[in-house]
Design an enzyme around this catalytic site. Structure first.
Site, PDB file in Angstrom:
ATOM      1  N   GLY A  40     -10.069  12.996   1.819  1.00 47.73           N
ATOM      2  CA  GLY A  40      -8.935  13.143   0.917  1.00 47.73           C
ATOM      3  C   GLY A  40      -8.782  14.510   0.290  1.00 47.73           C
ATOM      4  O   GLY A  40      -7.684  15.089   0.293  1.00 47.73           O
ATOM      5  N   ASP A  96      -7.284   6.167  -5.126  1.00 50.77           N
ATOM      6  CA  ASP A  96      -8.120   4.982  -5.319  1.00 50.77           C
ATOM      7  C   ASP A  96      -9.317   5.106  -4.391  1.00 50.77           C
ATOM      8  O   ASP A  96      -9.428   4.402  -3.389  1.00 50.77           O
ATOM      9  CB  ASP A  96      -7.316   3.716  -5.029  1.00 50.77           C
ATOM     10  CG  ASP A  96      -8.055   2.448  -5.422  1.00 50.77           C
ATOM     11  OD1 ASP A  96      -9.100   2.551  -6.102  1.00 50.77           O
ATOM     12  OD2 ASP A  96      -7.596   1.348  -5.053  1.00 50.77           O
TER      13      ASP A  96
END
Length: 261
Positions: free
Chosen positions: A123, A140
């Site tokens: 990410g 998340d």
């Protein structure tokens, strides 16, 4: 009655487990903590309260064109947005390809199309390479019950702000009991000039942070309540309760929403 079973995966990925209880299927990664849940009779609804809270961004940005997510899990948020927000494109970044496979096989994750894309990547590295063009960035990402370290650095939050459009919002799921919580919050405040508000899903539960690229202006609690009623009718989510949760966490300033800083 609860049953626990492992997805048929390689030994080095055996930390991915699935349980079922009372018609709800849940995903566990590296422990007993639930990462994602799906009610079998309603696979596209948001079963967990914290995922409902994360949708609170709609109170401030009701019609995003593009949502970028870091962390797939069982795909609850991705599914909900794909099926309920037909004018929105969703891109999900997930580091573990086996989680993507599990979500497809066990959690009714839709196939990719022109509105839904999954990219297998880390990410923070992906965010660092992107240009602006995202309305909502949802984070998340957990590792063994803790926020993934690479998703809680000053550089990461700076890059997150940079890829957001003018009215963009960063939405982050944190654990209120995590020892590194204040560390993450300070970095978010620094990157977003203090333009953040928080929402506690439940006592000692998930803390949802909404960080705004620019100040959204003076918002009255009454205007947010009015928006909440409209959104509740549209999405069948408890938006009025979300406004109450926002108010519980926000500094008191009469009739207006105030930022933490």
């Amino acid at each position: 009655m609860s049953r626990f079973f492992k997805h048929g995966i390689p030994a080095n990925e055996s930390s991915i487990e699935i349980s079922e209880q009372n018609g709800v299927r849940s995903l566990h990664l590296g422990g007993s903590m639930i990462q994602s849940s799906m009610r079998l009779a309603a696979p596209n609804n948001l079963e967990l309260l914290y995922t409902q809270c994360m949708m609170g961004f709609l109170l401030f940005h009701p019609d995003p064109a593009h949502i970028l997510m870091i962390g797939l899990g069982g795909g609850s948020l991705a599914k909900f947005i794909h099926h309920k927000m037909l004018g929105t494109k969703t891109t999900v970044i997930e580091i573990n390809p086996q989680i993507v496979t599990t979500a497809h096989h066990y959690f009714a994750l839709p196939t990719e199309d022109d509105r839904f894309q999954i990219i297998v990547a880390e990410g923070s590295e992906y965010i660092a390479r992107q240009a602006s063009g995202t309305d909502i960035l949802m984070i998340d990402g957990f590792n063994d019950g803790h926020q993934t370290p690479s998703l809680c650095t000053q550089d990461f939050y700076n890059n997150s702000r940079n890829i957001l459009n003018k009215n963009g919002i960063l939405v982050i799921n944190l654990l209120s009991r995590d020892k590194g919580l204040n560390h993450c919050l300070r970095h978010i405040e620094n990157s977003f000039n203090g333009h953040i508000v928080t929402m506690l899903s439940e006592i000692r539960g998930n803390l949802i942070v909404f960080a705004f690229k620019q100040n959204p202006g003076r918002l009255t609690w009454q205007s947010l309540k009015t928006r909440a009623k409209t959104l509740e009718e549209k999405y069948s989510l408890p938006f009025p309760k979300l406004v109450s949760k926002l108010r519980q966490q926000s500094p008191h300033d009469g009739n207006y929403l105030r930022f933490l800083k």
